[in-house]
Design an enzyme around this catalytic site. Structure first.
Site, PDB file in Angstrom:
ATOM      1  N   LYS A 138       0.827  -0.996  -0.006  1.00 42.88           N
ATOM      2  CA  LYS A 138       0.003   0.136  -0.145  1.00 42.88           C
ATOM      3  C   LYS A 138       0.834   1.277   0.202  1.00 42.88           C
ATOM      4  CE  LYS A 138      -3.690  -2.516   2.247  1.00 42.88           C
ATOM      5  NZ  LYS A 138      -4.472  -2.713   3.565  1.00 42.88           N
ATOM      6  N   GLN A 163      -4.444  -1.919   9.695  1.00 39.51           N
ATOM      7  CA  GLN A 163      -4.366  -3.194   9.004  1.00 39.51           C
ATOM      8  C   GLN A 163      -4.789  -4.473   9.842  1.00 39.51           C
ATOM      9  OE1 GLN A 163      -3.101  -3.795   5.773  1.00 39.51           O
ATOM     10  NE2 GLN A 163      -4.050  -5.609   5.792  1.00 39.51           N
ATOM     11  N   ASP A 172     -11.022   2.792   4.259  1.00 43.95           N
ATOM     12  CA  ASP A 172     -11.170   0.941   4.267  1.00 43.95           C
ATOM     13  C   ASP A 172     -12.667   1.067   4.311  1.00 43.95           C
ATOM     14  OD1 ASP A 172      -8.832  -0.193   4.058  1.00 43.95           O
ATOM     15  OD2 ASP A 172      -8.453  -0.259   6.272  1.00 43.95           O
TER      16      ASP A 172
END
Ligand code: NAP
Length: 305
Positions: free
Chosen positions: A52, A96, A119
């Protein structure tokens, strides 16, 4: 059987994001920023975050990688989230997953400013999607919609079946397909006679985390099959059984790297029945990071409107 490759589309999406960011920097002197937070030493999480950050560099997003020790508490992580929420130069925050067991994942997700929740996991964004008014949608399912559109796969009116009901993939996928006028069925580990349901699907999306689980008998002839799974297989016999004619190439990968990636769909069996199929790797996975970049650009634009 047509392979639904994600690489060209992912490159195009990242190119569009890059162009938009160059314009933003030129016209508004603003560069979008993404903070990626990782806790502990999970090697897979480290790779995902690294990918990412690399994508941010490619498209011109400013990025920060906060790697915290395994022993981090919920309170400590909340403190970091609060500081990132307060910063004007950070438009997107992602933590994460999975987080270590002592950290309350729900509390952390809910602490992220919904305007920076790139997200799409915050209840505000989940609710907006459920209401049919999405703002930030999880990157994997929205990437799948882009891929289907790119290959001209008809969603409207299709019998769509989603196997798996995770917050990250299955549930938002079902919402997006419904919004696009598919007739949607969601299956999970308690579904009775899974194959009887999946066999009726024109469009089958599988996200369960079981190597090669969905076989010939689960697939309607000619169906479009989207394989979200990413499983590492290291047993040569299993590789031979899964990959058929492609097994030699995969055994080479296994010899070099100790494992090869396989989806939740049995690649050799699906290739005999499906009309269209996403390869693993090279399908859905590439789009996930590209869509995260797109979400971060969107956050930067919306925050400055
Ligand atoms: P998850 O949170 O582990 O959830 C798995 C889901 O599959 C659950 O809903 C579970 O049902 C269902 N399931 C498990 N075994 C089943 C079976 N035998 N029959 C029917 N349903 C079954 O999964 P996830 O996070 O969505 O991840 C799924 C896979 O996608 C993993 O391989 C992951 O690595 C991969 N993934 C890939 C990407 C990408 O970018 N390509 C992104 C995210 C995830 P219950 O709810 O009943 O337990």
């Amino acid at each position: 059987m047509i392979k639904l490759e994600g690489s060209q589309l992912a490159a195009r999406i990242k190119q569009d994001v890059q162009t938009a960011i160059e314009r933003m920097v030129q016209e508004q002197d603003v560069r979008p920023g993404l903070a990626a937070v990782r806790v502990g030493d999970d090697p897979a999480s480290a790779i995902y975050v690294r990918n990412k950050i690399r994508a941010c560099e490619e498209v011109g997003i400013y990025s920060e990688h906060h790697a915290l020790p395994e022993s981090t508490t919920t309170a400590e992580l909340l403190e970091l989230i609060a500081s990132l929420n307060a910063r004007d130069d950070i438009d997107g925050i992602l933590t994460q997953l999975p987080l270590p067991p002592q950290i309350d994942e729900t509390v952390i997700i809910e602490a992220i400013d919904p305007a920076k929740d790139v997200d799409g996991f915050h209840p505000v964004n989940v609710g907006r999607l459920a209401l049919g008014r999405p703002v930030f949608v999880p990157a994997t399912p929205i990437g799948i919609i882009e891929l289907l559109d790119d290959y001209g796969v008809e969603i409207r009116g299709a019998n769509a079946c989603v196997v798996g009901r995770s917050q990250i993939v299955g549930r938002p996928m079902a919402q997006l397909l419904l919004q696009r006028d598919a007739t949607v069925t969601v299956c999970h580990s308690r579904t009775r006679d899974l194959a009887a349901v999946t066999q009726t699907a024109d469009l089958l999306v599988v996200a369960i985390g079981r190597a090669g689980f969905i076989g010939r008998d689960h697939i309607k002839p000619g169906a479009t099959v989207i394989d979200v799974g990413m499983n590492r297989v290291s047993d040569p016999d299993e590789v031979r059984a899964l990959f058929g004619g492609e097994a030699d190439r995969r055994l080479d990968v296994l010899a070099k790297r100790g494992a090869t990636l396989v989806g939740d769909v049995h690649p050799a069996e699906a290739a005999e029945v499906a009309g269209k199929l996403t390869p693993v790797p090279g399908g859905v996975g590439l789009l996930t990071v590209a869509m995260l970049m797109k979400n971060t650009l969107k956050a930067a634009m919306l925050r400055r409107q």
